[in-house]
Design a protein around this motif. Structure first.
Motif, PDB file in Angstrom:
ATOM      1  N   ASP A   1      55.333 -27.834   9.793  1.00 22.07           N
ATOM      2  CA  ASP A   1      54.799 -27.076   8.660  1.00 22.07           C
ATOM      3  C   ASP A   1      55.526 -25.758   8.428  1.00 22.07           C
ATOM      4  OD1 ASP A   1      52.901 -28.924   7.866  1.00 22.07           O
ATOM      5  OD2 ASP A   1      51.500 -28.242   9.417  1.00 22.07           O
TER       6      ASP A   1
ATOM      7  N   TYR B   1      50.117 -21.057   7.934  1.00 20.40           N
ATOM      8  CA  TYR B   1      48.925 -20.636   8.681  1.00 20.40           C
ATOM      9  C   TYR B   1      49.193 -19.561   9.744  1.00 20.40           C
ATOM     10  CZ  TYR B   1      47.438 -25.167   6.797  1.00 20.40           C
ATOM     11  OH  TYR B   1      47.196 -26.244   5.982  1.00 20.40           O
TER      12      TYR B   1
ATOM     13  N   ALA C   1      42.471 -25.070   3.449  1.00 20.71           N
ATOM     14  CA  ALA C   1      43.038 -26.187   4.223  1.00 20.71           C
ATOM     15  C   ALA C   1      41.966 -26.848   5.090  1.00 20.71           C
ATOM     16  CB  ALA C   1      44.186 -25.690   5.097  1.00 20.71           C
TER      17      ALA C   1
ATOM     18  N   TRP D   1      50.940 -23.566  -0.872  1.00 17.07           N
ATOM     19  CA  TRP D   1      50.261 -24.512   0.036  1.00 17.07           C
ATOM     20  C   TRP D   1      50.008 -25.843  -0.675  1.00 17.07           C
ATOM     21  CZ3 TRP D   1      45.494 -26.982  -0.236  1.00 17.07           C
ATOM     22  CH2 TRP D   1      45.114 -27.673   0.931  1.00 17.07           C
ATOM     23  N   CYS D   2      49.527 -25.769  -1.928  1.00 21.13           N
ATOM     24  CA  CYS D   2      49.263 -26.992  -2.704  1.00 21.13           C
ATOM     25  C   CYS D   2      50.539 -27.823  -2.837  1.00 21.13           C
ATOM     26  CB  CYS D   2      48.737 -26.640  -4.097  1.00 21.13           C
ATOM     27  SG  CYS D   2      47.056 -25.998  -4.065  1.00 21.13           S
TER      28      CYS D   2
ATOM     29  N   ARG E   1      51.408 -29.437   0.502  1.00 20.30           N
ATOM     30  CA  ARG E   1      50.444 -30.433   0.957  1.00 20.30           C
ATOM     31  C   ARG E   1      50.174 -31.525  -0.085  1.00 20.30           C
ATOM     32  NH1 ARG E   1      51.270 -29.696   5.547  1.00 20.30           N
ATOM     33  NH2 ARG E   1      49.887 -28.814   7.109  1.00 20.30           N
TER      34      ARG E   1
ATOM     35  N   GLN F   1      48.665 -31.179  -2.888  1.00 19.24           N
ATOM     36  CA  GLN F   1      47.400 -30.972  -3.598  1.00 19.24           C
ATOM     37  C   GLN F   1      47.687 -30.307  -4.936  1.00 19.24           C
ATOM     38  OE1 GLN F   1      45.131 -32.597  -2.390  1.00 19.24           O
ATOM     39  NE2 GLN F   1      45.270 -32.590  -0.163  1.00 19.24           N
TER      40      GLN F   1
ATOM     41  N   ARG G   1      41.572 -31.558  -4.903  1.00 19.82           N
ATOM     42  CA  ARG G   1      42.025 -32.510  -3.893  1.00 19.82           C
ATOM     43  C   ARG G   1      42.617 -33.732  -4.595  1.00 19.82           C
ATOM     44  NH1 ARG G   1      39.094 -35.745   1.107  1.00 19.82           N
ATOM     45  NH2 ARG G   1      41.035 -36.797   1.655  1.00 19.82           N
TER      46      ARG G   1
END
Lengths: 383, 77
Positions: free
Chosen positions: A281, A302, B23, B51-52, B55, B57, B75
């Motif tokens: 990640d 994160y 998350a 992040w979307c 991932r 999303q 989602r």
């Protein structure tokens, strides 16, 4: 037992080049007098200053009378922006700049706007490359006094299309200022600019010396109160010993630049590949091909950037970060923001002439464990 | 525009905490659900869309309301 420290933040300040150290010590004895005075000691200082100017001009391929020394790279950038705008204020009030300029350039732009001027920010893509179409449109708009483009991103290493951007400026009749802080002493600067700045500590010179080059025929007007030093471009007494050291080390760095690029480029490529493969990640950012030879940036999902910096420091690694928690303003790096890439858990690694393959190997060996530990502590494993 | 099924109040939290919150929560919701994240850390505006993207999303957009900046995430899988 703690391991020997590994310094990986050359993009902020490279360790002092041995040639700089030698020149600095010699010039402390010889270069303390004011080069503007009319006595023997002053003439000696003047000779040192002239020789330093001549050496830097030669390395950059410019005329000596086009080059002034400043008290830092930041001061040089401020003078380039504000002086370039002042010199063409009759043409209009607009500064065009990329969204990923150094904060010194953006802060000068803010001052210009606060004083009634205007600024147009040109976006970059996900890899941090200038949008040339938007740039061309922006410099062609009415009232543009100056355009500013960083030669290569100091945060992510992406080289900018300076020659093409300069061509657009030339066609629009707008002078181009190039911030070449990460390029000078490492690689030739593409042609076509009217104003250029650099910073000695980036190539192994001492801190507190900047270069400001204004090409003949460029309308540039000092934004500072009048002072006759440095062709009227830099007020105040220069730190002459540091200037002498900066010039000597620039010549040395430029002479070694091709060999250093050949040595560092594969190390950066190794960091990019291994970090992407061995740290889960992670987003390795910046253009994978058209990039600076010594700088690499990545963000770990994160992970708190400040915690990561401290964890690396405890293991002897000095790096920098564009994460908001590591900045005094608590804002994320405007460069990462403009690119639309992850800003937390961000690490910038930048190599220099003393960086060895073994240093890089140790960093790559320890990094995955350090990141995993921080994720375990934060309870974010498996998200 | 789909109304959010849930609001995650991450105001006062520094990044990466708002990203971690979404998350954690999003995978517990049915596919297609929209979650609204309230986050005033300036990094959230950069990191939630990033992040979307990482991932897979869907980032629906930013709304600035009386509660400060809010970010809607759907989602997708």
């Amino acid at each position: 037992m703690s391991a020997s420290p590994v310094y990986l933040d050359a993009a902020t300040a490279a360790p002092l080049h041995p040639v700089a150290r030698q020149a600095l010590l010699a010039a402390l004895d010889d270069g303390w007098a004011d080069p503007g005075r009319l006595y023997t000691q002053a003439r000696r200082a003047r000779q040192l200053l002239d020789a330093a100017r001549e050496a830097c001009a030669q390395t950059l391929g410019v005329r000596a009378d086009e080059l002034s020394f400043t008290s830092s790279g930041t001061t040089a950038a401020h003078a380039a922006v504000l002086g370039g705008l002042a010199g063409r204020r009759r043409v209009g009030p607009v500064l065009v700049h990329s969204a990923i300029e150094h904060s010194a350039v953006l802060h000068a732009a803010e001052k210009h706007v606060a004083a009634g001027g205007a600024a147009t920010s040109v976006p970059v893509d996900r890899l941090g490359r200038l949008d040339l179409g938007r740039w061309a449109a922006a410099v062609r708009a009415p009232g543009v006094a100056l355009a500013a483009l960083i030669a290569a991103s100091h945060e992510v290493g992406t080289l900018q299309p300076v020659a093409a951007a300069a061509q657009e400026c030339a066609e629009a009749g707008v002078p181009l200022y190039v911030d070449a802080a990460q390029l000078v002493g490492r690689a030739p600067v593409p042609a076509g600019w009217s104003v250029l700045t650099a910073s000695a500590r980036k190539w192994g010179g001492p801190p507190g010396v900047g270069l400001l080059v204004v090409r003949k025929g460029t309308r540039w007007e000092s934004p500072w109160p009048a002072d006759d030093r440095e062709a009227g471009r830099t007020p105040g007494t220069l730190n002459l010993p540091a200037v002498v050291a900066a010039a000597a080390s620039l010549r040395a760095a430029a002479a070694d630049a091709a060999a250093e690029t050949a040595r560092l480029e594969p190390l950066v490529a190794r960091i990019r590949a291994r970090v992407a493969a061995e740290v889960p990640d992670v987003e390795v950012v910046g253009d994978p091909d058209h990039r600076l030879p010594h700088l690499v940036t990545f963000s770990c999902l994160y992970v708190d950037g400040e915690a990561l910096l401290h964890a690396l420091d405890r293991r002897g690694f000095a790096v920098s970060s564009g994460s908001s928690c590591t900045s005094s303003t608590l804002r994320p790096s405007h460069v990462l923001e403009a690119m639309g890439v992850l800003s937390h858990g961000n690490v910038r690694v930048s190599l220099h002439r003393e960086t060895t393959a073994a240093d890089v190997e140790r960093f790559l060996t320890e990094l995955p464990g350090i990141v995993a530990e921080l994720r375990a502590e934060a309870g974010v494993v498996g998200l | 525009m789909t109304a959010p099924a849930e609001i995650l109040d991450c105001r006062g939290q520094r990044c990466p905490l708002p990203v971690i919150a979404v998350a954690r929560r999003l995978p517990e919701m049915p596919v297609g659900t929209v979650v609204r994240v309230l986050a005033d850390d300036p990094a959230a505006a950069v990191d939630l869309p990033a992040w979307c993207r990482m991932r897979g999303q869907e980032f629906l957009g930013t709304i600035t309301g009386p509660d400060g900046p809010a970010f809607d995430v759907r989602r997708r899988h």
